[in-house]
Design a protein around this motif. Structure first.
Motif, PDB file in Angstrom:
ATOM      1  N   ASN A  48     -16.083 -38.988  52.232  1.00  0.00           N
ATOM      2  CA  ASN A  48     -16.089 -39.436  53.460  1.00  0.00           C
ATOM      3  C   ASN A  48     -14.921 -40.220  53.955  1.00  0.00           C
ATOM      4  O   ASN A  48     -14.665 -41.109  53.177  1.00  0.00           O
ATOM      5  CB  ASN A  48     -17.284 -39.945  54.201  1.00  0.00           C
ATOM      6  CG  ASN A  48     -18.561 -39.197  54.174  1.00  0.00           C
ATOM      7  OD1 ASN A  48     -18.345 -37.977  53.877  1.00  0.00           O
ATOM      8  ND2 ASN A  48     -19.683 -39.595  54.100  1.00  0.00           N
ATOM      9  N   ASP A  63     -10.924 -37.430  53.722  1.00  0.00           N
ATOM     10  CA  ASP A  63     -11.838 -36.307  52.926  1.00  0.00           C
ATOM     11  C   ASP A  63     -10.876 -35.160  52.938  1.00  0.00           C
ATOM     12  O   ASP A  63     -10.755 -34.383  53.850  1.00  0.00           O
ATOM     13  CB  ASP A  63     -13.031 -36.161  53.910  1.00  0.00           C
ATOM     14  CG  ASP A  63     -14.153 -35.245  53.156  1.00  0.00           C
ATOM     15  OD1 ASP A  63     -13.666 -34.803  52.155  1.00  0.00           O
ATOM     16  OD2 ASP A  63     -15.162 -35.073  53.361  1.00  0.00           O
ATOM     17  N   ARG A  65     -11.635 -32.375  51.829  1.00  0.00           N
ATOM     18  CA  ARG A  65     -12.692 -31.166  52.207  1.00  0.00           C
ATOM     19  C   ARG A  65     -12.446 -30.537  53.430  1.00  0.00           C
ATOM     20  O   ARG A  65     -13.062 -29.658  53.656  1.00  0.00           O
ATOM     21  CB  ARG A  65     -14.003 -31.601  51.744  1.00  0.00           C
ATOM     22  CG  ARG A  65     -14.215 -31.883  50.330  1.00  0.00           C
ATOM     23  CD  ARG A  65     -15.925 -32.416  50.009  1.00  0.00           C
ATOM     24  NE  ARG A  65     -16.084 -33.827  50.657  1.00  0.00           N
ATOM     25  CZ  ARG A  65     -16.947 -34.441  50.527  1.00  0.00           C
ATOM     26  NH1 ARG A  65     -17.971 -33.961  49.767  1.00  0.00           N
ATOM     27  NH2 ARG A  65     -17.256 -35.487  51.186  1.00  0.00           N
ATOM     28  N   LEU A  66     -12.119 -31.520  54.302  1.00  0.00           N
ATOM     29  CA  LEU A  66     -11.868 -31.027  55.725  1.00  0.00           C
ATOM     30  C   LEU A  66     -10.765 -30.270  56.037  1.00  0.00           C
ATOM     31  O   LEU A  66      -9.870 -30.311  55.276  1.00  0.00           O
ATOM     32  CB  LEU A  66     -11.749 -32.381  56.637  1.00  0.00           C
ATOM     33  CG  LEU A  66     -13.048 -33.410  56.504  1.00  0.00           C
ATOM     34  CD1 LEU A  66     -12.754 -34.762  57.171  1.00  0.00           C
ATOM     35  CD2 LEU A  66     -14.174 -32.477  56.962  1.00  0.00           C
ATOM     36  N   SER A  67     -10.453 -29.603  57.028  1.00  0.00           N
ATOM     37  CA  SER A  67      -9.422 -28.818  57.529  1.00  0.00           C
ATOM     38  C   SER A  67      -8.163 -29.847  57.645  1.00  0.00           C
ATOM     39  O   SER A  67      -8.409 -30.903  58.180  1.00  0.00           O
ATOM     40  CB  SER A  67      -9.594 -27.998  58.651  1.00  0.00           C
ATOM     41  OG  SER A  67     -10.128 -28.832  60.145  1.00  0.00           O
ATOM     42  N   GLU A  70      -9.185 -31.467  61.047  1.00  0.00           N
ATOM     43  CA  GLU A  70      -9.913 -32.570  60.918  1.00  0.00           C
ATOM     44  C   GLU A  70      -9.562 -33.770  60.272  1.00  0.00           C
ATOM     45  O   GLU A  70      -9.875 -34.943  60.411  1.00  0.00           O
ATOM     46  CB  GLU A  70     -11.089 -32.006  60.336  1.00  0.00           C
ATOM     47  CG  GLU A  70     -11.845 -31.033  61.130  1.00  0.00           C
ATOM     48  CD  GLU A  70     -13.085 -30.161  60.298  1.00  0.00           C
ATOM     49  OE1 GLU A  70     -14.006 -29.461  61.116  1.00  0.00           O
ATOM     50  OE2 GLU A  70     -12.753 -29.825  59.364  1.00  0.00           O
ATOM     51  N   GLN A  71      -8.825 -33.796  59.162  1.00  0.00           N
ATOM     52  CA  GLN A  71      -8.304 -34.669  58.466  1.00  0.00           C
ATOM     53  C   GLN A  71      -7.429 -35.755  59.277  1.00  0.00           C
ATOM     54  O   GLN A  71      -7.289 -36.922  59.456  1.00  0.00           O
ATOM     55  CB  GLN A  71      -7.277 -34.136  57.304  1.00  0.00           C
ATOM     56  CG  GLN A  71      -8.154 -33.561  56.158  1.00  0.00           C
ATOM     57  CD  GLN A  71      -7.349 -32.968  54.983  1.00  0.00           C
ATOM     58  OE1 GLN A  71      -6.141 -33.161  54.990  1.00  0.00           O
ATOM     59  NE2 GLN A  71      -8.080 -32.366  54.119  1.00  0.00           N
ATOM     60  N   ASP A  74      -9.625 -37.545  61.486  1.00  0.00           N
ATOM     61  CA  ASP A  74     -10.296 -38.553  60.734  1.00  0.00           C
ATOM     62  C   ASP A  74      -9.050 -39.729  60.614  1.00  0.00           C
ATOM     63  O   ASP A  74      -9.849 -40.928  60.569  1.00  0.00           O
ATOM     64  CB  ASP A  74     -10.789 -38.059  59.602  1.00  0.00           C
ATOM     65  CG  ASP A  74     -12.306 -37.585  59.589  1.00  0.00           C
ATOM     66  OD1 ASP A  74     -12.631 -37.449  60.779  1.00  0.00           O
ATOM     67  OD2 ASP A  74     -12.887 -37.406  58.813  1.00  0.00           O
TER      68      ASP A  74
END
Length: 210
Positions: A48, A63, A65-67, A70-71, A74
């Motif tokens: 996370n 993270d 693993r996010l698009s 989204e990164q 974040d």
């Protein structure tokens, strides 16, 4: 469209920060570019997203693993914690943690879609098209673009009402009486009243009893 838009102190602070570091265009709003300018070590792991402090030095994990969108969102949320907050949330009173998270959410909106940059972009007429344009131009999710647009519209509405109030109170021939309001002002006041009944301010924040 933006004549009556009123910026908040936080928004002004972010705009000044970007200006200080020469961040003036949407294509500069990228994780590694902003991190480099602010001298914040940023890395990507399958965990996370979080801001980390060690011996007084801050870093941000994103993270992976996010698009990409989204990164970026974040990163901005965690960047607020680095720039404006301190301490371990695990040991903080709940109301203070809530305040920090709300502050980070507002920071994310302002920093992802700065009003100074939005003003430079020709916007289409339809709301859905505006949201799509903002999402692509600023590399944010459709959800964040929609939230920022709604916030801007509320702020403009509040600015118009404040302007009307100022005109009425400054006039020697008129008082602040709903009977003197224009049709447009009455419509705007009705919308604001609806927002208040839903527990939402002109800035888009929900109000809860302490």
């Amino acid at each position: 469209m933006f004549t009556h838009y009123q910026t908040t102190p936080l928004e002004q602070w972010i705009e000044a920060l970007y200006s200080q570091h020469g961040i003036t265009a949407p294509n500069q709003l990228q994780i590694m570019n902003v991190a480099a300018k602010l001298n914040i070590w940023t890395y990507f792991f399958d965990m996370n997203s979080m801001a980390i402090e060690k011996n007084g030095l801050f870093s941000i994990n994103i993270d992976r693993r996010l698009s990409a969108k989204e990164q970026w969102e974040d990163f901005l949320h965690e960047l607020c914690h680095v720039l404006r907050h301190s301490g371990n949330q695990m040991t903080m009173p709940e109301h203070y943690v809530d305040w920090q998270e709300q502050d980070a959410t507002n920071f994310q909106l302002y920093a992802a879609l700065p009003i100074s940059m939005i003003k430079q972009i020709p916007l289409p007429e339809r709301k859905s098209e505006i949201m799509e344009l903002l999402s692509e131009e600023f590399n944010v999710t459709y959800r964040l673009a929609a939230a920022r647009l709604e916030q801007i519209q509320r702020r403009i509405l509040q600015g118009i009402v404040d302007h009307e109030f100022h005109l009425h109170t400054q006039s020697h021939n008129s008082t602040y009486n709903p009977a003197n309001w224009s049709v447009a002002t009455k419509s705007m006041m009705d919308k604001l009243e609806q927002l208040k009944r839903k527990g939402v301010s002109a800035d888009g924040q929900a109000h809860h009893p302490l």
